[in-house]
Design a protein around this motif. Structure first.
Motif, PDB file in Angstrom:
ATOM      1  N   VAL A 250       0.818  -1.238   0.073  1.00 46.06           N
ATOM      2  CA  VAL A 250       0.239   0.068   0.266  1.00 46.06           C
ATOM      3  C   VAL A 250       0.912   1.722   0.028  1.00 46.06           C
ATOM      4  O   VAL A 250       1.951   1.362   0.234  1.00 46.06           O
ATOM      5  CB  VAL A 250      -1.111   0.160   1.404  1.00 46.06           C
ATOM      6  N   GLY A 251      -0.231   2.492  -0.417  1.00 48.02           N
ATOM      7  CA  GLY A 251       0.650   3.549  -0.534  1.00 48.02           C
ATOM      8  C   GLY A 251       0.770   4.941   1.257  1.00 48.02           C
ATOM      9  O   GLY A 251       0.433   4.367   1.916  1.00 48.02           O
ATOM     10  N   ASP A 252       1.145   6.084   1.179  1.00 52.33           N
ATOM     11  CA  ASP A 252       0.441   6.481   1.710  1.00 52.33           C
ATOM     12  C   ASP A 252      -1.095   7.195   1.496  1.00 52.33           C
ATOM     13  O   ASP A 252      -1.200   7.903   2.205  1.00 52.33           O
ATOM     14  CB  ASP A 252       1.423   8.291   1.652  1.00 52.33           C
ATOM     15  N   VAL A 253      -1.559   6.846   0.639  1.00 50.75           N
ATOM     16  CA  VAL A 253      -2.836   7.590  -0.396  1.00 50.75           C
ATOM     17  C   VAL A 253      -3.814   5.776   0.023  1.00 50.75           C
ATOM     18  O   VAL A 253      -3.786   5.423  -0.274  1.00 50.75           O
ATOM     19  CB  VAL A 253      -2.645   7.749  -1.158  1.00 50.75           C
ATOM     20  N   ARG A 254      -4.921   5.768   0.587  1.00 54.95           N
ATOM     21  CA  ARG A 254      -6.418   5.655   0.423  1.00 54.95           C
ATOM     22  C   ARG A 254      -7.222   5.360  -1.330  1.00 54.95           C
ATOM     23  O   ARG A 254      -7.389   5.924  -0.915  1.00 54.95           O
ATOM     24  CB  ARG A 254      -6.798   6.168   1.792  1.00 54.95           C
ATOM     25  N   THR A 255      -6.046   4.833  -1.575  1.00 54.27           N
ATOM     26  CA  THR A 255      -6.156   4.505  -3.447  1.00 54.27           C
ATOM     27  C   THR A 255      -7.604   4.394  -3.235  1.00 54.27           C
ATOM     28  O   THR A 255      -8.501   5.656  -4.473  1.00 54.27           O
ATOM     29  CB  THR A 255      -5.639   3.749  -4.139  1.00 54.27           C
ATOM     30  N   ALA A 256      -8.513   3.807  -2.518  1.00 58.68           N
ATOM     31  CA  ALA A 256      -9.890   3.788  -3.180  1.00 58.68           C
ATOM     32  C   ALA A 256     -11.465   4.760  -3.195  1.00 58.68           C
ATOM     33  O   ALA A 256     -11.681   5.218  -4.273  1.00 58.68           O
ATOM     34  CB  ALA A 256     -10.903   2.199  -3.033  1.00 58.68           C
ATOM     35  N   GLU A 257     -10.856   5.508  -2.001  1.00 58.27           N
ATOM     36  CA  GLU A 257     -11.674   6.298  -1.809  1.00 58.27           C
ATOM     37  C   GLU A 257     -10.826   7.934  -2.482  1.00 58.27           C
ATOM     38  O   GLU A 257     -11.970   8.398  -2.990  1.00 58.27           O
ATOM     39  CB  GLU A 257     -11.775   6.498  -0.091  1.00 58.27           C
TER      40      GLU A 257
ATOM     41  N   ALA B 258     -10.385  12.510  -6.947  1.00 57.38           N
ATOM     42  CA  ALA B 258      -9.446  12.821  -7.950  1.00 57.38           C
ATOM     43  C   ALA B 258      -9.452  13.113  -9.379  1.00 57.38           C
ATOM     44  O   ALA B 258     -10.063  12.175  -9.277  1.00 57.38           O
ATOM     45  CB  ALA B 258      -8.319  12.306  -7.541  1.00 57.38           C
ATOM     46  N   ARG B 259      -8.755  13.652 -10.304  1.00 56.08           N
ATOM     47  CA  ARG B 259      -8.294  13.615 -11.418  1.00 56.08           C
ATOM     48  C   ARG B 259      -7.627  12.701 -11.935  1.00 56.08           C
ATOM     49  O   ARG B 259      -8.086  11.922 -12.844  1.00 56.08           O
ATOM     50  CB  ARG B 259      -8.420  14.674 -12.213  1.00 56.08           C
ATOM     51  N   ARG B 260      -6.687  12.480 -11.829  1.00 56.56           N
ATOM     52  CA  ARG B 260      -5.536  11.434 -12.312  1.00 56.56           C
ATOM     53  C   ARG B 260      -4.917  11.044 -10.584  1.00 56.56           C
ATOM     54  O   ARG B 260      -4.873  11.938  -9.282  1.00 56.56           O
ATOM     55  CB  ARG B 260      -4.391  12.309 -12.415  1.00 56.56           C
ATOM     56  N   LEU B 261      -5.277   9.886 -10.669  1.00 56.35           N
ATOM     57  CA  LEU B 261      -4.065   9.400  -8.912  1.00 56.35           C
ATOM     58  C   LEU B 261      -2.576   7.978  -9.609  1.00 56.35           C
ATOM     59  O   LEU B 261      -2.503   7.579 -10.677  1.00 56.35           O
ATOM     60  CB  LEU B 261      -4.497   8.635  -8.906  1.00 56.35           C
ATOM     61  N   THR B 262      -1.419   7.819  -9.106  1.00 55.19           N
ATOM     62  CA  THR B 262      -1.153   7.115  -8.912  1.00 55.19           C
ATOM     63  C   THR B 262      -1.117   5.659  -8.807  1.00 55.19           C
ATOM     64  O   THR B 262      -1.572   6.363  -6.902  1.00 55.19           O
ATOM     65  CB  THR B 262       1.013   7.332  -9.049  1.00 55.19           C
ATOM     66  N   PRO B 263      -1.024   4.419  -9.444  1.00 53.24           N
ATOM     67  CA  PRO B 263      -0.984   3.546  -8.186  1.00 53.24           C
ATOM     68  C   PRO B 263      -0.350   3.196  -7.282  1.00 53.24           C
ATOM     69  O   PRO B 263       1.274   3.117  -7.902  1.00 53.24           O
ATOM     70  CB  PRO B 263      -1.325   2.361  -9.094  1.00 53.24           C
ATOM     71  N   VAL B 264       0.009   1.647  -6.638  1.00 57.63           N
ATOM     72  CA  VAL B 264       0.639   1.241  -5.522  1.00 57.63           C
ATOM     73  C   VAL B 264       0.598  -0.148  -4.957  1.00 57.63           C
ATOM     74  O   VAL B 264       0.143   0.100  -5.149  1.00 57.63           O
ATOM     75  CB  VAL B 264       1.338   1.880  -4.546  1.00 57.63           C
ATOM     76  N   PRO B 265       1.170  -0.332  -5.942  1.00 56.33           N
ATOM     77  CA  PRO B 265       3.055  -0.466  -7.371  1.00 56.33           C
ATOM     78  C   PRO B 265       2.088  -0.053  -8.409  1.00 56.33           C
ATOM     79  O   PRO B 265       0.826   0.074  -8.580  1.00 56.33           O
ATOM     80  CB  PRO B 265       3.265  -2.374  -6.890  1.00 56.33           C
TER      81      PRO B 265
END
Ligand code: NAD
Length: 291
Positions: free
Chosen positions: A240-247, A252-259
């Motif tokens: 996981v990253g520092d961001v709660r990706t799903a929410e 956001a308009r753009r987002l980087t995934p982890v990994p």
């Protein structure tokens, strides 16, 4: 809204291909390939995996591999001697001292032994000074990888509100400098920032490098922002990253995934820096001859 995913694997592949072409052209011109020296001290598992991956990718791009592995007990003098030898070797274009050193040893003085022209991690005081003054030089790999991702996605930076969470020498500080050079209005948030969400919600471009798993949620993000997640954490349920990706993806308009986001870019930029170091050195030596 569901955010567009910024595919770091794809952009990293493009960078590696570009780098391989530049490495081949360099070899054609000079009769020898660019060279990368990786220096690993001790037996840290994660460091061994990172260094192996850097070496493998370097060789695949046509960069010669000069690896040194020193024992857990290697002292400063021994590490310094290896760095001095690599600094003097004309076949070595770039030197990387893998961090952290064993037993929490401070790498500060050792990093300074890497000549600025071979500082492919961009961590010496001289390299950071060049960055701060916006002079040509080798830039730290992770932030320059983030910038490349933003450029590839054509994210507007001039005049944009950019917030960087984290102020480390490796990521946060150089990231802020690079965004400043792109004419963003830059704010750095860190562990003492009073109301983090209030600050991050200003961001059109939010780069998170806090090293805190899933710190940033939807409430930290302005609608339509671009969010770059530098964090990497191994958990029971995967990376996981520092961001709660799903929410955050819903805001956001753009987002980087982890990994698959910033991670692959870091090694790609290391290879690019190594070829840049080789090219600059060749250009600055008399008549193009490497001395
Ligand atoms: P670091 O620990 O050196 O720095 C973290 C920074 O975040 C500090 O400046 C601190 O002030 C700030 N911070 C900590 N907690 C905070 C909080 N609650 N709110 C706001 N700010 C806070 O870490 P680093 O070396 O900069 O790395 C950051 C993260 O990025 C780590 O997860 C690391 O594993 C990852 N990383 C990834 C790559 C990659 O290639 N993807 C490369 C380097 C680092």
């Amino acid at each position: 809204m569901t955010a567009e995913v910024l595919d770091g694997r794809l952009v990293a592949k493009t960078v590696r291909e570009e780098t391989a072409r530049r490495a081949a052209a360099f070899r054609e011109r000079t009769g020898r390939p660019p060279g990368l020296a990786t220096v690993l001290v001790g037996e840290d598992q994660a460091s061994q995996v990172y260094v192996a991956s850097k070496r493998k990718n370097a060789v695949a791009a046509g960069i010669a591999d000069f690896h040194r592995h020193l024992g857990e007990r290697a002292g400063r003098a021994e590490i310094a001697a290896v760095l001095a030898e690599l600094a003097a070797d004309p076949a070595v274009s770039g030197i990387l001292l893998q961090l952290p050193l064993p037993n929490g040893a401070d790498p500060g003085e050792l990093i300074e032994l890497i000549p600025v022209a071979k500082d492919v991690d961009g961590l010496t005081t001289a390299s950071q000074g060049l960055l701060a003054r916006n002079r040509p030089g080798l830039r730290p790999c992770t932030p320059s990888g983030v910038l490349r991702l933003l450029h590839e996605a054509r994210v507007p930076l001039a005049g944009a509100e950019a917030v960087v969470v984290g102020r480390s020498e490796l990521v946060g500080r150089p990231m802020a400098q690079l965004l400043l050079q792109e004419h963003a209005t830059v704010t750095i948030a860190h562990s003492r920032t009073r109301d983090l969400a209030e600050v991050t919600r200003r961001a059109d471009v939010l780069v998170v490098a806090a090293g805190v798993p899933e710190l940033i949620g939807a409430g930290h993000v302005k609608a339509g922002a671009t969010v770059v997640d530098v964090g990497i954490h191994r958990t029971g349920s995967g990376l996981v990253g520092d961001v709660r990706t799903a929410e955050v993806a819903r805001v956001a308009r753009r987002l980087t995934p982890v990994p698959g986001g910033v991670g692959p870019m870091t090694i790609a930029m290391l290879l690019a820096n190594t070829v840049t170091a080789a090219e600059s050195r060749h250009e600055t030596t008399e008549g193009g001859r490497i001395r």
